[in-house]
Design a protein around this motif. Structure first.
Motif, PDB file in Angstrom:
ATOM      1  N   HIS A   1       3.674  71.399   0.800  1.00 63.80           N
ATOM      2  CA  HIS A   1       4.186  70.889   1.936  1.00 63.80           C
ATOM      3  C   HIS A   1       2.954  71.227   2.704  1.00 63.80           C
ATOM      4  CE1 HIS A   1       8.130  71.237   0.202  1.00 63.80           C
ATOM      5  NE2 HIS A   1       7.942  72.434  -0.238  1.00 63.80           N
TER       6      HIS A   1
ATOM      7  N   GLU B   1       5.007  72.904  -5.980  1.00 60.95           N
ATOM      8  CA  GLU B   1       5.215  72.126  -5.003  1.00 60.95           C
ATOM      9  C   GLU B   1       4.412  72.434  -3.600  1.00 60.95           C
ATOM     10  OE1 GLU B   1       9.556  71.130  -2.818  1.00 60.95           O
ATOM     11  OE2 GLU B   1       9.412  72.370  -4.474  1.00 60.95           O
TER      12      GLU B   1
ATOM     13  N   TRP C   1      10.829  74.461   8.596  1.00 57.25           N
ATOM     14  CA  TRP C   1      11.309  74.264   7.101  1.00 57.25           C
ATOM     15  C   TRP C   1      11.543  75.517   6.633  1.00 57.25           C
ATOM     16  CZ3 TRP C   1       8.716  76.610   2.953  1.00 57.25           C
ATOM     17  CH2 TRP C   1       8.962  76.272   1.760  1.00 57.25           C
TER      18      TRP C   1
END
Length: 77
Positions: free
Chosen positions: A39, A37, A50
């Motif tokens: 970001h 993943e 976050w």
């Protein structure tokens, strides 16, 4: 100039790395459950927000010492 930081690395399938590219911060999280993943944050405050949500005290599965070590690693970026 790109600066690379390792937030944690448990093995080759569970790790989190951060690359700082000027004002852009790219965070890559690799886990054996979710795969990879990525970001992208514009600036450190967005990344820290976050991180606080991702590693909240209520939802973190490990010990408080582990959580604090991860948050300290984010603070050093």
């Amino acid at each position: 100039m790109i600066k690379k930081h390792t937030i944690y690395k448990k093995d080759k399938w569970n790790m989190m790395n951060v690359e700082v590219q000027g004002t852009k911060i790219v965070l890559t999280e690799i886990s054996d459950q979710w795969g990879e993943e990525c970001h992208t944050f514009i600036g450190r405050p967005a990344m820290m927000q976050w991180a606080k949500e991702r590693f909240s005290k209520e939802s973190f599965a490990g010990s408080e010492e582990d959580r604090q070590a991860i948050m300290d690693a984010f603070q050093e970026i």
